[in-house]
Scaffold this active site. Sequence first.
Site, short mmCIF file in Angstrom:
data_model
loop_
_atom_site.label_atom_id
_atom_site.label_comp_id
_atom_site.label_asym_id
_atom_site.label_seq_id
_atom_site.Cartn_x
_atom_site.Cartn_y
_atom_site.Cartn_z
N ASN A 65 -3.36 -7.17 -3.37
CA ASN A 65 -3.55 -6.08 -4.49
C ASN A 65 -2.01 -5.76 -4.57
OD1 ASN A 65 -3.72 -3.68 -5.77
ND2 ASN A 65 -4.39 -2.55 -4.10
N TRP A 66 -1.78 -5.93 -6.09
CA TRP A 66 -0.10 -6.00 -6.56
C TRP A 66 0.10 -4.63 -6.85
CZ3 TRP A 66 0.85 -10.90 -9.83
CH2 TRP A 66 0.82 -12.08 -9.06
N LYS A 67 -0.80 -3.63 -7.22
CA LYS A 67 -0.83 -2.16 -7.48
C LYS A 67 0.15 -2.35 -8.75
CE LYS A 67 -1.38 -0.82 -2.66
NZ LYS A 67 -1.16 0.10 -1.75
N HIS A 88 -10.75 2.04 -4.28
CA HIS A 88 -9.41 1.67 -3.30
C HIS A 88 -9.12 3.46 -3.25
CE1 HIS A 88 -5.33 1.28 -2.51
NE2 HIS A 88 -5.59 0.03 -1.91
N GLU A 98 -6.08 4.94 -3.26
CA GLU A 98 -5.54 5.38 -4.24
C GLU A 98 -6.14 6.05 -5.55
OE1 GLU A 98 -2.79 2.16 -4.14
OE2 GLU A 98 -1.99 2.83 -2.23
N GLU A 100 -10.36 0.07 4.48
CA GLU A 100 -8.98 0.58 4.60
C GLU A 100 -8.58 2.07 5.01
OE1 GLU A 100 -6.79 -2.12 1.60
OE2 GLU A 100 -7.80 -1.08 0.40
N GLY A 151 -0.09 1.21 3.19
CA GLY A 151 1.41 1.29 2.74
C GLY A 151 2.37 2.18 3.67
N SER A 195 -1.29 -2.29 5.85
CA SER A 195 -0.10 -2.83 6.30
C SER A 195 -0.57 -4.03 7.08
CB SER A 195 0.39 -1.72 7.33
OG SER A 195 0.77 -0.69 6.72
N GLY A 228 -1.51 -5.00 0.35
CA GLY A 228 -0.73 -4.46 -0.64
C GLY A 228 0.64 -4.94 -0.52
N GLY A 229 1.69 -4.24 0.26
CA GLY A 229 3.08 -4.52 0.15
C GLY A 229 3.34 -5.92 0.23
#
Length: 260
Positions: A13-15, A103, A105, A175, A181, A222, A243-244
């Site tokens: 997930n590049w967000k 998600h 967010e 998640e 994150g 993470s 993500g990251g």
Amino acid sequence: MPDPQRKPHIGGNWKMNLHAGEAAALAEALADRLAGTAGDAVDVTIFPAFPYLAAVASVLCNKGSKIVVGAQDGYFEANGAFTGEVSMSMLKDVGVGCVLVGHSERRHVLGENNELINAKLHAALDAGLDVILAVGEKIEQREAGKTDFVNYGQICAGLAGVTAEQMQRVTIAYEPVWAIGTGKTASPQDAQDAHAAIRGCLSGIFHGQGVNDTTRIQYGGSMKPGNAAELLAQPDIDGGLIGGASLKADDFAGIVDAAK
Ligand code: PEP
């Protein structure tokens, strides 16, 4: 070991990161690095920002890659006066194969509720797209012993009206909000316990139809090359949503390798 009937899936997930050149370069690097793995031993999906979906799909297609392009969101209406939104069939038009819904967010930063998430999930399935439904508890809910209660609620509402047959195109992403994150990861045992409970919830919803055995449940929060192998070795963890660590080819490919 995870059940062999559930092929591992790793999503990146590049967000709201990476502009055009960076997105194309990362897609190209991943296509090279994961040739022979993506789509074979491990299903792999990357989720660029909306403006770059078509370009990333084109890079992957030119490389003959089996990496799937996913969208981070999509709207439930087919077309019309919904300024700023993008329909599922539009996503499909530009080469998207999978949509992420629910998600944390989108739930907690952008205010989406279970009803909207369920409508999006149905719209994606109706458009012929695969879906990842993300669920997870906040830290205060975990500390109050409500992890399973929260996950059950989000799963029951998110999957309302979905058939056992449609579930072949749905993956659940567990998640925990406090792990996304933050650099804090659920311990392999805590993640396994949550995944096993989610499998039990699927058994209750789709009683006797085998959905609990066949549905992939992947962990997100993470996950990195250094902790992926231990998480992915748990019997009910069938992959990861990253993500990251999905923004660097070597880190993401390292996690995919750990899922083999
Ligand atoms: C995510 O965005 O779904 C996620 C799990 O992020 P991170 O890996 O950075 O925690």
